[in-house]
Write a protein that holds these residues in place. Structure first.
Motif, PDB file in Angstrom:
ATOM      1  N   TRP A  98       0.974   4.272  -2.817  1.00 52.42           N
ATOM      2  CA  TRP A  98       0.411   5.586  -2.537  1.00 52.42           C
ATOM      3  C   TRP A  98       1.380   6.602  -1.934  1.00 52.42           C
ATOM      4  CZ3 TRP A  98      -3.906   6.843  -4.737  1.00 52.42           C
ATOM      5  CH2 TRP A  98      -4.812   5.848  -5.096  1.00 52.42           C
ATOM      6  N   PHE A 103       0.839  -1.200   0.000  1.00 53.30           N
ATOM      7  CA  PHE A 103       0.000   0.000   0.000  1.00 53.30           C
ATOM      8  C   PHE A 103       0.872   1.248   0.000  1.00 53.30           C
ATOM      9  CE2 PHE A 103      -2.311   3.390   2.127  1.00 53.30           C
ATOM     10  CZ  PHE A 103      -3.540   3.353   1.513  1.00 53.30           C
ATOM     11  N   GLN A 143      -9.169   2.445   2.734  1.00 51.53           N
ATOM     12  CA  GLN A 143      -8.150   2.018   3.685  1.00 51.53           C
ATOM     13  C   GLN A 143      -7.636   3.258   4.436  1.00 51.53           C
ATOM     14  OE1 GLN A 143      -6.018  -0.399   0.447  1.00 51.53           O
ATOM     15  NE2 GLN A 143      -5.624  -1.642   2.273  1.00 51.53           N
ATOM     16  N   GLN A 164     -10.593   6.688  -1.901  1.00 53.08           N
ATOM     17  CA  GLN A 164     -10.400   5.882  -3.110  1.00 53.08           C
ATOM     18  C   GLN A 164     -10.224   4.396  -2.785  1.00 53.08           C
ATOM     19  OE1 GLN A 164      -7.692   7.282  -6.216  1.00 53.08           O
ATOM     20  NE2 GLN A 164      -7.740   9.323  -5.313  1.00 53.08           N
ATOM     21  N   THR A 165      -9.566   4.100  -1.657  1.00 51.79           N
ATOM     22  CA  THR A 165      -9.228   2.715  -1.337  1.00 51.79           C
ATOM     23  C   THR A 165     -10.040   2.144  -0.179  1.00 51.79           C
ATOM     24  OG1 THR A 165      -7.504   3.381   0.244  1.00 51.79           O
ATOM     25  CG2 THR A 165      -6.855   3.160  -2.077  1.00 51.79           C
TER      26      THR A 165
END
Length: 227
Positions: free
Chosen positions: A11, A7, A184, A181-182
């Motif tokens: 990002w 991740f 998360q 967007q994720t």
């Protein structure tokens, strides 16, 4: 852990693009706060009473109200009287004006900790009050105030995160975008926390080095006494 690393690899570049905005905002705000703080210190210590009262009112207002309220006042309130600022300018102004109140108090404490006779002696030698302040008082006070000023620098760096509230795309705003967007959010804000730790740690270490470099042996200040 493997998923978090992946991740971060995906990002982190996007988040790091916000570092330039965050650091630029911080640098401008701190510089504005520093310059204004010097004027406030003069007003609080050496100016005639009307100016002293205005400087004191400024310090109390900005220390007594939340920075977020000040930010909204500047960005959302001032347009009602025709003053429209972009998010970056509004955030830099709000953070800088707020920081000035705290920096002024740090400098005031440092100046008042110096022997009062120094100003009297300087004036007796024919120096103007401005010359004495510039050449004698401020160089000494500047050395003493570095520890407190370092704390203010670190705090203001973290306070830049409130700029996301008015749409400025800095670190916190980018983390929010990644989260949406994720889905998360935990991972996104963990990465941002790590970035802030690195930034604040670097600033703290740099100012600690500055303090050690400017310290005069035998003239350190501790507990109200000269050592």
């Amino acid at each position: 852990m493997t998923e978090f690393i992946e991740f971060g690899r995906t990002w982190m570049p996007f988040l790091l693009e916000g570092v330039g905005v965050t650091m630029g905002l911080w640098a401008i705000a701190m510089l504005l706060g520093f310059c204004l703080a010097l004027l406030l210190v003069w007003g609080r210590i050496y100016a005639p009473r009307p100016i002293y009262l205005l400087a004191t009112l400024y310090v109390e207002v900005f220390r007594g109200t939340p920075m977020l309220v000040q930010l909204f006042f500047i960005y959302l309130g001032l347009p009602e009287i025709g003053i429209v600022l972009d998010p970056f300018t509004a955030a830099a102004l709000a953070i800088g004006l707020n920081s000035a109140a705290y920096q002024a108090e740090y400098f005031r404490g440092a100046i008042l900790s110096l022997p009062a006779g120094q100003m009297v002696a300087a004036r007796a030698m024919g120096m103007s009050r401005f010359q004495a302040l510039r050449d004698i008082i401020l160089p000494q006070a500047g050395r003493r105030v570095i520890p407190q000023w370092s704390n203010e620098a670190v705090v203001e760096l973290k306070y830049t995160s409130i700029a996301y509230a008015i749409g400025l795309t800095e670190l916190t705003s980018r983390a929010e975008q990644v989260g949406y967007q994720t889905f998360q959010f935990l991972e996104a804000f963990t990465l941002v926390a790590i970035i802030y730790l690195v930034l604040t740690g670097t600033v703290a270490q740099a100012l600690d080095l500055l303090e050690r470099k400017t310290r005069i042996p035998g003239l350190t200040y501790s507990g109200g006494k000269m050592e």
